[in-house]
Enzyme design. Structure first.
Site, PDB file in Angstrom:
ATOM      1  N   GLU A 474      38.801  54.569  -0.083  1.00  0.00           N
ATOM      2  CA  GLU A 474      39.695  54.583   1.173  1.00  0.00           C
ATOM      3  C   GLU A 474      38.814  55.130   2.153  1.00  0.00           C
ATOM      4  OE1 GLU A 474      44.167  54.282   2.371  1.00  0.00           O
ATOM      5  OE2 GLU A 474      43.866  56.040   0.697  1.00  0.00           O
ATOM      6  N   ASP A 549      49.960  59.267  -1.174  1.00  0.00           N
ATOM      7  CA  ASP A 549      51.488  58.699  -0.228  1.00  0.00           C
ATOM      8  C   ASP A 549      51.135  57.530  -0.738  1.00  0.00           C
ATOM      9  OD1 ASP A 549      49.315  57.347   0.889  1.00  0.00           O
ATOM     10  OD2 ASP A 549      49.094  57.524   3.260  1.00  0.00           O
TER      11      ASP A 549
END
Length: 697
Positions: A474, A549
């Protein structure tokens, strides 16, 4: 060097009537056997046996005799016994011969030409028994009828008497139907034993016990309540009797043939209709006159969809298999397409520009298609294709009407299965479009040679498919750190920007247009959907590496949805993982000998335990670092905690077979699909179970 050409010798110009060869009776069969049985190899040998068995089955279809026994003798002969009406033993008036001799010596003679003896049969040309007789070194027939057993034998189609056992015994021509011992007056049946003529059949042609068992099982499925016993005596000491009896009919047959996890129960479609057929009929003057005849047609279909990709449609006419289909199969497929098309019109499953074709509907389908009618038109004596034209139209109407009623049913159980069928067809259509637009990626070598891999891929050097790893990372910031942290020998990196497309909601075309999704499928290198080839995958592990997260969790969920929908075999093989980066880092201010300076924790609970432990022991440490993303770690920290196989933790994402797979499909549809209400209900239910103190606000 000179070459001498020799002129072919001229044939005689004589061509008179005396040169014509007239084949009498069964001579034509022996001269051209392949015309009647297809070939003289194992296939032709088996076809002869089918002809005799089918005659017994036709009797059972007519309601006479519920037991048939087929015996394979050690001397190569075949015996078929039934308990039906028994062949006619009286004199046929036009020929002056006994009924038995007519059946076994006259081509196109029998009770299946509309004389009322049979309604719907597999045999209709009247050549089966006589052809088998013509191609047999010896054939014995025994008929129980009228209180006695009647006997007759044949040698290569000629009636006579043998003075011993087997085909090599001395033979005397004689067309007398001999009356044997007395039997109970109500006892009827026929026993036929024949020795195939090895002058006709190839030396390596042999009877297949496997094919016989399959045919016996198939016939027992088709004729509910008929018992067929196969007695194989060819190997001494290994005699075996295999009995087939199925009361569930073609529903049980479809369930037996189907593979994979069921998407539907076995559905039964049936109906009857009439049609007019013009056929030549013999009039009183002996001339053939075109005559309109009313025919009754009965249609019975059993079908079931599974989660597989293969299609299996078997078809029968009057219990005779038609492996090459015909008008009944054509009608079935048309009715299927029309019914599913109309059912889809009442839903919102198809998007603008999308269409479902026959191949999409047939995907994963197992079907048994049977029709019964008098005097069907087959293409050739081997009866592999039905040619009666009106059958296609009538079967189409019946199948369309019956299937549409099931697909539109409001019963809860039926409605769920119908929805699953329609969704499966739509999914197959989208996969077909994807396969056309996006050809299967080649393996690493070809991909590298063609320079077709995305430029942002940081590939590894190794070609070992079991050892290599692909990290889907990511963000570009984490990509830079990961490049320094990885082992470039076997670890490859592919960055993605933010959240990829939710492929559960999007069409295949939209998925392929999405740069991130297309790049992932291209780099994995094994295709997508139906064309996915697990062996072609370029990496032994695929690892999702995102922040720890809620956004990172969302990205991992979107990636999992992509792999589950288009590259599921990777999940089933246990080759897909998520990396587990740490949430916190403790730096000890004065570590003792042997104690690590840095300690990482991966969950909130683990953090609390470590905090309590260090405090209790009086160990000094700096303010714990809370990682908000992968980019906050330097290369050494990322390697030590997340990428190095010696220290990292990976979570494997798996899909189990059976009920768990169905639950997984339902879960993806609920959480990632188009229907909002089920997802809202799930979130509301989960909200009450959430501890508000856990929210990091």
């Amino acid at each position: 060097m000179t070459t001498t050409q020799t002129k072919p010798k001229a044939e005689s110009r004589e061509y008179e009537a005396r040169h014509l060869l007239v084949l009498e009776g069964l001579e034509a069969v022996r001269k051209r056997p392949a015309m009647y049985i297809g070939s003289t190899d194992t296939r032709g040998l088996m076809h002869c046996m089918w002809e005799i068995i089918d005659n017994a089955v036709d009797e059972a279809l007519a309601g006479f005799g519920q037991r048939i026994r087929v015996t394979l003798h050690a001397d190569g002969s075949v015996q078929v016994d039934d308990e039906a009406r028994g062949m006619p033993v009286d004199i046929e008036p036009r020929t002056g011969l006994s009924g038995v001799e007519v059946i076994f010596t006259k081509l196109h003679a029998g009770g299946k030409f509309g004389g009322g003896s049979y309604n719907a049969t597999g045999g209709l040309h009247g050549v089966g028994a006589s052809v088998v007789n013509a191609l047999s070194a010896r054939l014995d027939v025994e008929v129980d009828r009228n209180g006695a057993t009647w006997l007759m034998s044949f040698r290569r189609g000629v009636p006579g008497v043998f003075d011993g056992e087997g085909p090599n015994a001395a033979f005397t021509p004689d067309n007398t139907l001999h009356k044997g011992k007395r039997v109970a007056k109500g006892r009827t049946g026929t026993r036929i034993r024949y020795w195939p003529d090895r002058q006709i059949f190839l030396a390596d042609a042999e009877l297949s016990g496997t094919q016989l068992a399959q045919r016996a099982r198939q016939t027992a499925f088709l004729v509910s309540g008929l018992e067929i016993a196969v007695d194989d005596r060819r190997v001494a000491g290994a005699e075996h009797v295999d009995t087939h009896l199925h009361t569930g009919g073609i529903s049980e047959f479809a369930d037996f043939l189907a593979e994979g996890t069921p998407v539907t129960d076995v559905w039964r479609l049936g109906g009857a209709d009439r049609f007019t057929e013009t056929v030549p009929m013999l009039d009183d003057a002996g001339a053939m006159t075109p005559t309109d005849v009313e025919r009754d047609l009965e249609v019975d279909v059993a079908l079931r969809w599974s989660d597989t990709y293969d299609t299996k449609v078997v078809s029968f006419v009057n219990i005779i298999a038609t492996p090459k289909g015909g008008t009944h199969v054509l009608g079935f497929e048309r009715g299927l397409v029309r019914a599913v098309g109309k059912a889809l019109d009442g839903t919102r499953l198809l998007k603008a520009g999308e269409e479902v074709v026959k191949e999409d509907i047939l995907e994963g389908l197992t079907a048994v298609v049977t029709v019964r009618l008098a005097e069907p038109q087959f293409e050739g004596q081997t009866k592999e294709v039905l040619g009666t034209p009106p059958v296609a139209r009538l079967v189409t109407r019946i199948v369309e009407q019956e299937l549409l009623a099931l697909l539109a049913s409001t019963k809860p159980t039926q409605r769920g299965q119908s929805r699953a069928v329609l969704e499966k067809a739509v999914g197959a259509a989208r996969t077909r479009v994807a396969a056309r637009a996006h050809k299967e990626n080649q393996r690493r070598k070809n991909a590298l040679e063609s320079s077709s891999l995305p430029p942002k891929l940081a590939d590894c050097r190794s070609n070992d498919g079991d050892r290599t790893e692909l990290f889907i990372v990511e963000g570009d910031s984490a990509m830079g750190t990961a490049k320094m942290a990885r082992n470039s020998e076997f670890q490859a990196l592919l960055p993605i920007r933010g959240k990829i497309l939710n492929v559960q909601k999007a069409s295949v075309g939209d998925m392929l247009k999405n740069a991130e999704c297309a790049a992932i499928i291209q780099v994995v290198g094994a295709g997508s959907g139906r064309s996915f080839d697990l062996d072609a995958a370029r990496y032994g592990k695929v690892i999702f590496m995102a922040d720890a997260d809620s956004d990172g969790a969302h990205i991992r969920t979107l990636l999992t949805t992509l792999f589950f929908t288009y590259m599921r075999p990777l999940l089933e093989a246990g080759k897909v993982y998520t990396a587990v980066p740490p949430l916190h880092r403790f730096e000890l201010t004065n570590p003792r000998k042997g104690q690590e300076k840095y300690t990482y924790t991966y969950t909130e609970a683990e953090y609390q335990r470590k905090l309590a432990e260090l405090t209790k022991k009086g160990t000094g440490f700096k303010e714990p670092q809370r990682y908000k993303g992968l980019g906050e770690m330097d290369a050494e920290q990322l390697k030590e905690t997340t990428m190095d196989p010696r220290f990292r933790t990976l979570r494997r994402i798996t899909v189990e077979e059976g009920e768990s797979l169905q639950q997984a499909v339902a879960t993806f549809e609920k959480l990632m699909g188009n229907e909002v209400a089920p997802r809202k209900e799930f979130i509301i239910e989960g909200a009450y179970a959430l501890d508000a103190e856990r929210i990091d606000a």
